[in-house]
Design an enzyme around this catalytic site. Structure first.
Site, short mmCIF file in Angstrom:
data_model
loop_
_atom_site.label_atom_id
_atom_site.label_comp_id
_atom_site.label_asym_id
_atom_site.label_seq_id
_atom_site.Cartn_x
_atom_site.Cartn_y
_atom_site.Cartn_z
N GLY A 148 0.74 -1.37 0.18
CA GLY A 148 0.03 0.23 -0.04
C GLY A 148 1.13 0.94 0.17
O GLY A 148 0.37 2.09 0.23
N ARG A 155 3.83 -14.02 0.34
CA ARG A 155 5.04 -14.02 1.50
C ARG A 155 3.31 -13.81 2.12
O ARG A 155 2.41 -14.02 2.59
CB ARG A 155 5.51 -12.29 2.62
CG ARG A 155 4.75 -11.15 1.69
CD ARG A 155 5.33 -10.71 2.20
NE ARG A 155 4.56 -8.61 2.30
CZ ARG A 155 4.12 -8.13 2.89
NH1 ARG A 155 3.11 -9.03 3.70
NH2 ARG A 155 3.36 -7.12 2.40
N ARG A 191 -5.15 -3.47 15.04
CA ARG A 191 -3.32 -3.22 14.47
C ARG A 191 -2.90 -1.81 16.11
O ARG A 191 -3.79 -0.96 15.39
CB ARG A 191 -2.98 -2.84 13.43
CG ARG A 191 -2.99 -4.38 12.51
CD ARG A 191 -2.37 -3.67 11.38
NE ARG A 191 -2.24 -4.78 10.24
CZ ARG A 191 -1.14 -4.72 9.01
NH1 ARG A 191 -0.36 -3.66 9.01
NH2 ARG A 191 -1.69 -5.09 7.88
#
Length: 482
Positions: free
Chosen positions: A165, A292, A338
C-alpha cells in the site's frame, strides 16, 4: 523437516515464527540488530545472532549479514517473516546459491509477481479480472495522461516495484496528473530503488478483500477463505476480519477460485495472498499478489484452525499439502486490530518511547501477538506496530463486541507513547463498520485530517530502510547467543 531455521526479521512476527518452530520441534535462531538485543524474540529463541546496528540497511536488509548468520549457526532454512527481505527475489536467489532454503516462493515467481506491471499481465493471461490500466511501466506523463483520459478518472498511480500500500497516488483531476506522476516516480525511486510506475482505474467506495492460499511443490493448492482489509489509512491496514462480511456467495467463490487459478498458472509455492478490489456492485479485480505471510494472517488461523507458519515450514521442507480443499472449513468470525504507537490526533505520527506499563487483554478467544513488555523501548528505527489484538466469536457482532472489550482492557503507557487504541474503538463502533457497509474510504471520512498525507519514514521502516548513508555491514559479529 529442517533441524534449524534462521528468523530474518524482528518484532511480533519474529516471535510468532520462533513459537511455530518450537512447536514443530525445530531449533530457531533469531538474527537481531543492536536495537533488538533485548527483544522477546531473542529471549525466546534457541539461539540468536547480532547482525548490525539499528538502521535496517545495515542489519535486517543486509543480505551478507543474514547469510553469514545462517552459515555460522547451521541454519538450513531462513524464514523472512514479512517486510524487509521477504519479497526480495535476489535474497531468495542468494539463499539457494548457499544451499539454504528460502521459506517462500521461488526467486523466479517472486520476480514475476513483484513487478506489478508484469504481474498484471500474467494474471490477465490466466483469466483473472484486472482493472483497466497500463500494460506495463509508463514512459512519460503524457502517456499517463492519454491513458487516464481513455479509461476515465479517477485513476491511481503505483510503483511497479511497490507493495504494502505504499507510494500510491489517486488522481481525480487531469490537471494534477503530471505532478502526481513526477511525485510517484520520485517516491518509488527513493523507497524501492526503482522509479517505474504504472496506472490503473481507481474504484471509489471499494472494499479491499484478499484470499489466502497455500501451494506445495507438487502443483497442489488450497485457499483458506478471504479477509476484508477495508479499514485503512493511506492504504495501510488498521482492522482486518475473516470472513469478509456482506459479500455475495457467488463473488466469494469466484474470487477464491481466481486466486487458485492465478497461483497455479505461475507455479506458486508456499503461503501467498491475492488482493482484490471489490466494487459496490460486487465486481472484483485483482490488485496485486503478496508473496509472503501477511500481517493479518491470524484472522485466517482463528477461523480455520490452520497454523500458517507451520504450513510454510512443511511446504518449504518438501512435504506435500496435508489439506484438501474440502478439509478447509471457515467457522465463526475473527477480527484483528493493529495497535500502533502512533497519535491519531496528530496525523498518526509515530510516538516512540519506553513502555512503563504494558498489560495485554485476555479472556476467551482473545489472541494478542506482540513483542512488547514493560521496559521495552518503542524506537524510531522501525515500524510502529506494538501489538495485534485478534478475537474470535461465533458471529461478527459478537466478535466486534469482543474486540472492543479487549481494546478497552489493554493498558499501554510510557513517556511520550500514545497508541491507536482509542481510534480503533471508534472505528469498531462506527455505524458503517457495524453494518458491514464500510469501504476503504471509512477512515478518511471519519478523520479527514489523516487523508492524503505523505507517508513518514517510520511508516516505511517495516519494509524499507530509514534514510541513511551508512554502508551495509559485511557480516554479523561473532556473538552467537545459545
Amino acid at each position: 523437516m529442517f533441524s534449524t531455521v534462521l528468523v530474518a526479521n524482528r518484532g511480533e512476527i519474529a516471535l510468532r515464527v520462533v513459537r511455530a518452530c518450537r512447536e514443530a520441534g525445530v531449533r530457531s535462531v533469531v538474527a537481531y540488530s543492536t536495537a533488538d538485543r533485548e527483544s522477546a524474540a531473542v529471549r525466546c529463541a534457541d539461539a540468536s545472532v547480532h547482525i548490525g546496528p539499528p538502521t535496517a540497511r545495515s542489519s535486517y536488509l543486509s543480505i551478507p549479514a543474514i547469510i553469514e548468520a545462517a552459515r555460522i549457526t547451521g541454519a538450513e532454512a531462513i524464514h523472512p517473516g514479512y517486510g524487509f527481505l521477504s519479497e526480495d527475489p535476489d535474497f531468495a536467489e542468494v539463499c539457494a546459491t548457499h544451499g539454504i532454503t528460502f521459506i517462500g516462493p521461488s526467486p523466479q515467481v517472486m520476480q514475476r509477481l513483484g513487478d506489478k506491471a508484469e504481474a498484471r499481465a500474467a494474471m490477465a493471461e490466466a483469466g483473472l479480472p484486472v482493472l483497466p490500466g497500463s500494460s506495463g511501466a509508463l514512459t512519460s506523463a503524457g502517456e499517463a495522461a492519454c491513458l487516464a483520459a481513455e479509461i476515465g478518472y479517477p485513476v491511481i498511480l503505483k510503483a511497479v516495484a511497490g507493495g504494502g500500500g505504499r507510494g500510491m497516488r489517486v488522481v481525480r483531476d487531469p490537471a494534477d496528473l503530471a505532478s502526481a506522476y513526477t511525485e510517484t516516480r520520485a517516491h518509488a525511486r527513493a523507497v524501492f530503488g526503482d522509479e517505474r510506475v504504472y496506472l490503473e482505474k481507481f474504484v471509489d467506495d471499494a472494499r479491499h478483500i484478499e484470499v489466502q492460499i497455500l501451494c506445495d511443490l507438487y502443483g497442489r493448492a488450497v485457499h483458506l477463505g478471504e479477509r476484508d482489509c477495508s479499514v485503512q489509512r493511506r492504504h495501510q491496514k488498521l482492522i482486518e476480519e475473516a470472513p469478509a462480511p456482506a459479500l455475495d456467495e457467488g463473488t466469494r467463490a469466484a474470487m477464491c477460485d481466481a486466486a487458485l487459478r492465478g497461483a497455479l498458472a505461475v507455479g506458486y509455492t508456499g503461503a501467498g495472498t491475492f488482493e482484490f478490489v471489490v466494487s459496490p456492485a460486487q465486481d472484483f479485480h485483482l490488485m496485486e499478489v503478496n508473496c509472503r505471510l501477511q500481517v493479518e494472517h491470524p484472522v485466517t488461523e482463528m477461523t480455520t484452525g490452520i497454523d500458517l507458519v507451520q504450513e510454510q515450514l512443511r511446504i518449504a521442507a518438501g512435504e506435500p499439502l496435508s489439506l484438501r480443499q474440502e478439509d478447509v472449513a471457515v467457522r465463526g468470525s475473527a477480527i484483528e486490530c493493529r495497535v500502533n504507537a502512533e497519535d491519531p490526533e496528530r496525523d498518526f505520527r509515530p510516538t516512540p518511547g519506553t513502555l512503563t506499563e504494558f498489560v495485554p487483554p485476555g479472556g476467551p478467544f482473545v489472541r494478542v501477538d506482540t513483542h512488547a513488555y514493560p521496559g521495552w523501548r518503542v524506537g524510531p528505527d522501525y515500524d510502529s506496530l506494538v501489538a495485534k489484538v485478534v478475537v474470535w466469536a461465533p458471529d461478527r457482532e459478537q466478535a466486534r463486541a469482543r474486540a472492543d472489550r479487549a481494546l478497552a482492557e489493554f493498558r499501554v503507557d510510557g513517556a511520550g507513547v500514545r497508541t491507536t487504541i482509542p481510534f480503533l474503538r471508534q472505528m469498531l463502533a462506527h455505524p458503517a463498520f457495524a453494518a458491514a457497509a464500510h469501504t476503504t474510504g471509512l477512515v478518511a471520512a471519519a478523520a479527514p485530517a489523516t487523508h492524503d498525507t505523505p507517508t513518514t519514514p517510520h511508516e516505511k521502516a517495516a519494509t524499507t530502510p530509514c534514510p541513511d548513508t551508512s554502508p551495509p555491514d559485511p557480516a554479523p559479529d561473532a556473538s552467537v547467543v545459545a
